[in-house]
Design a protein around this motif. Sequence first.
Motif, PDB file in Angstrom:
ATOM      1  N   GLU A  39      -4.179  -6.754  -3.092  1.00 27.24           N
ATOM      2  CA  GLU A  39      -4.912  -6.441  -4.577  1.00 27.24           C
ATOM      3  C   GLU A  39      -6.425  -6.263  -4.542  1.00 27.24           C
ATOM      4  O   GLU A  39      -6.819  -5.194  -4.889  1.00 27.24           O
ATOM      5  CB  GLU A  39      -4.323  -7.555  -5.323  1.00 27.24           C
ATOM      6  CG  GLU A  39      -4.650  -7.041  -6.975  1.00 27.24           C
ATOM      7  CD  GLU A  39      -4.484  -8.429  -7.882  1.00 27.24           C
ATOM      8  OE1 GLU A  39      -3.889  -7.895  -9.068  1.00 27.24           O
ATOM      9  OE2 GLU A  39      -4.199  -9.408  -7.324  1.00 27.24           O
ATOM     10  N   ASN A  46      -7.421  -3.088  -2.376  1.00 29.32           N
ATOM     11  CA  ASN A  46      -7.198  -1.756  -2.718  1.00 29.32           C
ATOM     12  C   ASN A  46      -8.625  -1.540  -3.646  1.00 29.32           C
ATOM     13  O   ASN A  46      -9.106  -0.664  -3.696  1.00 29.32           O
ATOM     14  CB  ASN A  46      -6.014  -1.966  -4.017  1.00 29.32           C
ATOM     15  CG  ASN A  46      -4.791  -1.304  -3.127  1.00 29.32           C
ATOM     16  OD1 ASN A  46      -5.085  -0.177  -2.510  1.00 29.32           O
ATOM     17  ND2 ASN A  46      -3.717  -1.912  -3.251  1.00 29.32           N
ATOM     18  N   ASP A  56     -11.236   1.488  -3.292  1.00 25.78           N
ATOM     19  CA  ASP A  56     -11.546   2.279  -4.569  1.00 25.78           C
ATOM     20  C   ASP A  56     -13.106   2.501  -4.709  1.00 25.78           C
ATOM     21  O   ASP A  56     -13.649   3.767  -4.987  1.00 25.78           O
ATOM     22  CB  ASP A  56     -10.917   2.102  -5.866  1.00 25.78           C
ATOM     23  CG  ASP A  56      -9.348   2.202  -5.839  1.00 25.78           C
ATOM     24  OD1 ASP A  56      -9.088   2.825  -4.939  1.00 25.78           O
ATOM     25  OD2 ASP A  56      -8.924   1.367  -6.841  1.00 25.78           O
ATOM     26  N   SER A  70      -0.956   6.714  -3.607  1.00 25.31           N
ATOM     27  CA  SER A  70      -1.655   6.470  -4.647  1.00 25.31           C
ATOM     28  C   SER A  70      -2.770   5.304  -4.308  1.00 25.31           C
ATOM     29  O   SER A  70      -3.470   5.091  -5.075  1.00 25.31           O
ATOM     30  CB  SER A  70      -0.980   5.786  -5.682  1.00 25.31           C
ATOM     31  OG  SER A  70      -0.149   4.699  -5.014  1.00 25.31           O
ATOM     32  N   THR A  71      -2.883   5.170  -2.894  1.00 27.57           N
ATOM     33  CA  THR A  71      -4.256   4.221  -2.681  1.00 27.57           C
ATOM     34  C   THR A  71      -5.211   5.115  -2.112  1.00 27.57           C
ATOM     35  O   THR A  71      -5.012   6.070  -1.654  1.00 27.57           O
ATOM     36  CB  THR A  71      -3.503   3.211  -1.943  1.00 27.57           C
ATOM     37  OG1 THR A  71      -4.745   1.977  -1.573  1.00 27.57           O
ATOM     38  CG2 THR A  71      -3.086   3.751  -0.513  1.00 27.57           C
ATOM     39  N   SER A  72      -6.291   4.690  -1.981  1.00 24.01           N
ATOM     40  CA  SER A  72      -7.590   4.944  -1.443  1.00 24.01           C
ATOM     41  C   SER A  72      -7.843   4.403   0.002  1.00 24.01           C
ATOM     42  O   SER A  72      -8.617   5.062   0.631  1.00 24.01           O
ATOM     43  CB  SER A  72      -8.898   4.605  -2.468  1.00 24.01           C
ATOM     44  OG  SER A  72      -8.881   4.917  -3.422  1.00 24.01           O
ATOM     45  N   ARG A 131      -9.854   9.058   3.387  1.00 29.72           N
ATOM     46  CA  ARG A 131      -8.683   8.250   3.556  1.00 29.72           C
ATOM     47  C   ARG A 131      -8.035   8.832   5.122  1.00 29.72           C
ATOM     48  O   ARG A 131      -7.302   8.365   5.476  1.00 29.72           O
ATOM     49  CB  ARG A 131      -7.684   8.562   2.411  1.00 29.72           C
ATOM     50  CG  ARG A 131      -7.646   7.726   1.370  1.00 29.72           C
ATOM     51  CD  ARG A 131      -7.047   8.253   0.194  1.00 29.72           C
ATOM     52  NE  ARG A 131      -5.335   8.654   0.635  1.00 29.72           N
ATOM     53  CZ  ARG A 131      -4.708   9.152  -0.188  1.00 29.72           C
ATOM     54  NH1 ARG A 131      -4.772   9.240  -1.487  1.00 29.72           N
ATOM     55  NH2 ARG A 131      -3.257   9.291   0.075  1.00 29.72           N
ATOM     56  N   TYR A 170       1.016  -1.196  -0.040  1.00 27.87           N
ATOM     57  CA  TYR A 170      -0.033   0.058   0.068  1.00 27.87           C
ATOM     58  C   TYR A 170       0.980   1.151   0.080  1.00 27.87           C
ATOM     59  O   TYR A 170       1.737   1.408   0.739  1.00 27.87           O
ATOM     60  CB  TYR A 170      -0.810  -0.021   1.265  1.00 27.87           C
ATOM     61  CG  TYR A 170      -1.812  -1.033   1.299  1.00 27.87           C
ATOM     62  CD1 TYR A 170      -3.057  -1.098   0.568  1.00 27.87           C
ATOM     63  CD2 TYR A 170      -1.625  -2.165   2.035  1.00 27.87           C
ATOM     64  CE1 TYR A 170      -3.939  -2.004   0.774  1.00 27.87           C
ATOM     65  CE2 TYR A 170      -2.633  -3.302   2.259  1.00 27.87           C
ATOM     66  CZ  TYR A 170      -3.753  -3.105   1.512  1.00 27.87           C
ATOM     67  OH  TYR A 170      -4.611  -4.191   1.328  1.00 27.87           O
ATOM     68  N   ASN A 229     -10.224  10.593  -2.879  1.00 25.37           N
ATOM     69  CA  ASN A 229     -10.203   9.880  -1.790  1.00 25.37           C
ATOM     70  C   ASN A 229     -10.293  10.667  -0.634  1.00 25.37           C
ATOM     71  O   ASN A 229      -9.489  10.592   0.435  1.00 25.37           O
ATOM     72  CB  ASN A 229      -8.678   9.134  -1.869  1.00 25.37           C
ATOM     73  CG  ASN A 229      -8.234   8.488  -3.069  1.00 25.37           C
ATOM     74  OD1 ASN A 229      -9.060   7.736  -3.254  1.00 25.37           O
ATOM     75  ND2 ASN A 229      -7.227   8.964  -3.790  1.00 25.37           N
TER      76      ASN A 229
END
Length: 389
Positions: free
Chosen positions: A64, A67, A71, A23-25, A306, A19, A303
Amino acid sequence: MEILHVFLVLFAISQAALYNYASTSVHILTSQNFDKQVTRRRDKWVSVIHFYKEKDSRSAIQAEEFNHFADEWQGVFIVGVVNCDTHYELCESQDIREVPAIKVYPPFPAPVGLYEGEATSKAISAYAAKFIPSKVIELSNENYQTFLEDKPAVPKVLLFTEKSSVPTLYKALSVAFEAKMFFGIVRQEDTEAIKKFKIKQFPKIILYKTVDAKTTEYKGDIKYRSIFEWLNVHSETFVHGGAEESSSTKSWIVEAVPQLHRLSADDICYKQEGLCGIFFLDSPPTDSLINIAKDTTNIIGKNKDRGVTVKFMWVDLSADKDFSSKFEGIGADKLVFLKYGKRSRYVLHNGDNTIAAIEATINKIESGDGKFINIKGSFPDLSFPKSNK
């Protein structure tokens, strides 16, 4: 193909972190922010947390899919992750005996539970949805008019649907805007309300303002974040317990980078959650700076749940010298992120005022790496805007 997929996943995690907060939610949770982001929000929110280890193959496969889950569902749920390699004590305190593990933290008083189903976005969301409280009112031919007329200063949101259940995202929206808006749901058989609002197709979401009998139709995608942003604009133009106050009398509500002054402070900073992104300027912000603030807001808005929300504003350095002096070494064109409260504190943005640099500072704050500086004493009164002096 399945073996190849697993191999590719394992190869990928050997090259990068599972993670990446930039760039991740997902919420990147640590010992410093877990209570704030999860425990203290169990008054009404459902949190779904993935506990993992960086080089663990099962963790990688779950990450995977997790994520994808974030999203799609961040906002409806608080979707977070904890790295048990670097935050071993936090994992231990949450009774994590084996990784990977997915835990669901429902609103109190329901107990925290270990999720043991399929680690797919569809399965996780179906399980966690059972814990979302609902503030949605079932409307019928008999009660819809009473619903519309109740507390006329409060806007009403109506979902017209052919389905018999209440959509998960609609329940979550009713919780998010509790006490700001009333939410109702109208079924296909409730013909009186359908006739009144001239509904021709389903699903349809409208906003109704009783004070002027004005109807606004939502025309975007049926997704939580899109609907949330649309409703949020309308909710901010109402003063509860009284009459509607339009953006013409409170222009700062709809401005992308409003001025922080004595009249606007409560609405855009002091009485709002999140961070106040304050630009210190000698004159009103340029179009270029406003566009940078807008674009940055749009990026973090995708996001938004977050962990960090930001409202950008500006302070007139010459008019509010006493206020500005509370921030060490502040000068023209500087930006700070203020967390206002009983213990006000701020993070100074040391980079250029560009989208990438500002987003990087926000990411540091979100990950717990931002170094907050405490404000000494209380803030002095801000000046009135020039037109109100």
